[in-house]
Design an enzyme around this catalytic site. Structure first.
Site, mmCIF file in Angstrom:
data_model
loop_
_atom_site.group_PDB
_atom_site.id
_atom_site.type_symbol
_atom_site.label_atom_id
_atom_site.label_comp_id
_atom_site.label_asym_id
_atom_site.label_seq_id
_atom_site.Cartn_x
_atom_site.Cartn_y
_atom_site.Cartn_z
ATOM 1 N N LYS A 90 -14.170 0.197 -3.667
ATOM 2 C CA LYS A 90 -15.221 1.109 -3.333
ATOM 3 C C LYS A 90 -16.630 1.946 -3.739
ATOM 4 C CE LYS A 90 -12.488 1.640 0.699
ATOM 5 N NZ LYS A 90 -11.461 2.523 1.783
ATOM 6 N N GLU A 99 1.068 -1.213 0.213
ATOM 7 C CA GLU A 99 -0.160 -0.389 -0.141
ATOM 8 C C GLU A 99 0.664 0.973 0.133
ATOM 9 O OE1 GLU A 99 -4.124 -0.687 1.844
ATOM 10 O OE2 GLU A 99 -3.095 1.203 2.898
ATOM 11 N N HIS A 117 7.245 -26.516 -1.075
ATOM 12 C CA HIS A 117 6.817 -27.465 -1.611
ATOM 13 C C HIS A 117 5.897 -27.215 -2.310
ATOM 14 C CE1 HIS A 117 9.284 -31.255 0.909
ATOM 15 N NE2 HIS A 117 9.644 -29.669 0.936
HETATM 16 O O1 PA5 Z 1 -3.517 1.646 5.725
HETATM 17 C C1 PA5 Z 1 -4.432 2.200 6.119
HETATM 18 O O2 PA5 Z 1 -4.913 3.183 5.689
HETATM 19 C C2 PA5 Z 1 -5.631 1.098 5.261
HETATM 20 O O3 PA5 Z 1 -5.116 -0.456 5.541
HETATM 21 C C3 PA5 Z 1 -6.398 0.937 6.639
HETATM 22 O O4 PA5 Z 1 -5.943 0.790 7.709
HETATM 23 C C4 PA5 Z 1 -7.818 -0.062 6.204
HETATM 24 O O5 PA5 Z 1 -8.435 0.600 5.112
HETATM 25 C C5 PA5 Z 1 -8.792 0.545 7.494
HETATM 26 O O6 PA5 Z 1 -8.794 1.671 7.235
HETATM 27 P P1 PA5 Z 1 -9.501 1.916 8.883
HETATM 28 O O7 PA5 Z 1 -8.876 2.084 9.896
HETATM 29 O O8 PA5 Z 1 -10.097 3.457 8.362
HETATM 30 O O9 PA5 Z 1 -10.847 1.483 8.666
#
Ligand code: PA5
Length: 432
Positions: A419, A284, A305
Site C-alpha cells: 500500500k 494472513e 489434471h
Molecule cells: O483479515 C483482514 O483483516 C483483512 O483481510 C481485511 O479483511 C481486508 O484487508 C479488508 O479490510 P477492510 O475491511 O478494513 O476494508
C-alpha cells in the site's frame, strides 16, 4: 460431533510420540486463548460470537435482507479479503456456484476486491436496467479497492435513484470510526457493525458475512447454530475429543518436518471459494516473522489434471488437508448403455457420488505413497449448519496453530508494504 478428523493416512508420517510431545504446547495455546493474554488478544471477539452476537442487529440483518430481496434484482457486495471471502464461500457452498443462474430471484455479485476496471465494468453492465442495492463492507473504511468500487457504484446509484439511493446502500463497518462510518451517518445509510474485537478474516459470522448470506436466501440461524455447536464441542484441551486441536497440532508437526505447504483439497467444486477463504485466513494469520505454512487449495478431480502431477511427483514439501463431504447435495446414477462405445458400462448403476469417493480414496492412497501426508476432515453434508461448524472449526484451529507457531495470528503487519508503495506512486498526500 459434526466434523471428524481422520488421521489413518498419517500413520507412516507421524507417530503417537510426536502427538504427545506437542500436547503441552497445545494445552498452553488453549489456555492463552481462553485467558485472552496472548498476542492479539484484543481480537478474540469471534470466539464467543456464535452465542454472544448482537440479537437486535441480527433481526435488522434479516429485515434488511427481506427488503433487498423485495426491492432489488441485484445486490452488489463491495469488499475485499475478510470483508467478502467468507460470505461468498458460504453462499457458493450452500447454494452452488451457479446460484445466480439457478435462482429465479435476486442475483449477488462481488466487487471491490480488485482494481481492475474491466471487472468493475462487467458488474456495472450486470446492473444495467436492473433494480439494485449495494452492501459496502470495510472495517477500516479506507481500503482502496473497496472505496474505489464504492465511489463508482454510488455515483451510478445516485444518478439512477436520486434521493432514494440512500435507501439502497447498506454499510457494514466499524461501530464509530472511519471514513465509511462518517459518510454513512451523513448520508443516512443503514449501518451494520464489525465489532472492535473481531478482525476481518475472523468476521464471517458478523454482519460482514450474515447480510449477504441472508440476501442469498441462506438460513443464517442455522449457520450460527452450527457455529455455536462447534464453539461448545471444541472448547476443551482433550486431544482425544478435539479434532480441531489435533488438526492444529498436526499441521505444526508437519511444518517442523519440512512440510511447508498445506494444500486444501476437496472433491466438491462448491468448495472452491471456501479454499480462497482458508488461504486468506491461514496465510494472513500465520505468514509472518519469517514463519508459517503456505496455504494452497485445489478442486479435485479437476486439478488432478493440472496440479496432480506436482503433488504426486514434485518437491516433497507438501501435505494435503482433504475436506471430505460425505453426502453431496445431489446425486446421479450412471445408466447402462447397450452399445457401451465409451466403455463405461463397468460403472452402470453406480451413483456418481460413489465414483467420486473412489477417486478420492485412490488419490489419497497414491499421494500418501508418493510421500505427501494426507489429513482428512470428514464433513457429513453441505448445508448451513455444517458450514457454520466448519468456519468456526477453522478459525479456532488457526488461533491455536498460530500460537503453536509462535506468531500473532490476529494481526497483518505485512499487508501495509504494497500500500505504501502504491500510494507513493499515485502521489497520495503523506506518502511522497
Ligand atoms: O483479515 C483482514 O483483516 C483483512 O483481510 C481485511 O479483511 C481486508 O484487508 C479488508 O479490510 P477492510 O475491511 O478494513 O476494508
Amino acid at each position: 460431533m459434526s466434523l471428524a478428523l481422520n488421521t489413518k493416512h498419517l500413520s507412516s508420517f507421524i507417530n503417537e510420540e510426536e502427538y504427545k510431545a506437542i500436547y503441552p504446547q497445545v494445552e498452553a495455546a488453549h489456555k492463552t486463548l481462553e485467558a485472552k493474554n496472548g498476542p492479539g488478544s484484543d481480537f478474540l471477539g469471534w470466539m464467543y460470537l456464535p452465542r454472544d452476537y448482537d440479537k437486535e442487529e441480527f433481526e435488522r440483518i434479516k429485515a434488511a435482507a427481506a427488503k433487498i430481496r423485495e426491492d432489488s434484482d441485484v445486490l452488489v457486495v463491495a469488499g475485499i479479503g475478510g470483508s467478502y471471502l467468507g460470505a461468498r464461500a458460504v453462499i457458493e457452498a450452500v447454494k452452488g456456484m451457479y446460484h445466480n443462474e439457478l435462482d429465479n430471484g435476486l442475483k449477488i455479485y462481488f466487487c471491490g476486491n480488485s482494481i481492475s476496471p474491466t471487472y468493475l465494468n462487467d458488474i456495472i453492465t450486470l446492473c444495467k436496467g436492473k433494480r439494485f442495492s449495494i452492501n459496502v463492507i470495510s472495517k477500516s473504511g479506507t481500503t482502496t479497492e473497496t472505496s474505489l468500487a464504492f465511489r463508482v457504484l454510488r455515483g451510478m446509484m445516485e444518478r439512477r435513484y436520486g434521493k432514494e439511493a440512500a435507501e439502497r446502500i447498506y454499510c457494514t463497518t466499524d461501530r464509530a470510526r472511519g471514513t465509511l462510518k462518517s459518510l454513512a451517518d451523513r448520508e443516512g445509510w443503514q449501518t451494520f457493525v464489525i465489532p472492535d474485537d473481531v478482525g476481518g478474516r475472523y468476521s464471517v459470522l458478523t454482519a460482514v458475512g450474515l447480510l449477504p448470506m441472508a440476501v442469498a436466501g441462506i438460513d443464517i440461524d442455522a449457520v450460527l447454530a452450527g457455529a455455536q455447536k462447534a464453539m461448545t464441542e471444541l472448547d476443551n484441551d482433550d486431544f482425544s475429543h478435539n479434532p480441531c486441536y489435533r488438526y492444529a497440532a498436526l499441521r505444526n508437526i508437519l511444518l517442523r518436518r519440512g512440510k511447508a505447504i498445506e494444500i486444501y483439497a476437496s472433491y466438491e467444486p462448491r468448495f472452491t471459494q471456501m479454499g480462497e477463504w482458508l488461504k486468506q485466513l491461514y496465510g494472513e494469520s500465520e505468514g509472518k516473522d519469517g514463519k508459517g505454512l503456505f496455504p494452497a487449495s485445489v478442486a479435485f478431480t479437476t486439478d488432478l489434471h493440472s496440479m496432480g502431477q506436482f503433488i504426486q511427483d514434485g518437491s516433497r514439501n507438501l501435505f494435503e488437508t482433504v475436506i471430505d463431504f460425505i453426502s453431496p447435495a445431489a446425486d446421479l446414477t450412471v445408466e447402462e448403455d447397450p452399445e457401451n462405445l465409451d466403455g463405461l458400462n463397468f460403472l452402470s448403476g453406480m451413483a456418481m457420488r460413489q465414483i467420486n469417493r473412489r477417486a478420492m480414496q485412490g488419490t489419497i492412497l497414491a499421494h500418501t505413497r508418493g510421500g505427501v501426508p494426507n489429513l482428512v476432515l470428514e464433513v457429513p453434508a453441505i448445508n448451513e449448519e455444517e458450514y457454520g461448524y466448519m468456519v468456526y472449526f477453522f478459525m479456532l484451529a488457526c488461533g491455536i496453530s498460530g500460537y503453536l507457531l509462535g506468531v500473532n495470528p490476529f494481526d497483518q503487519p505485512g499487508v501495509e508494504a504494497y500500500k505504501k508503495n502504491m500510494f507513493a506512486l499515485l502521489g497520495k498526500p503523506g506518502y511522497e
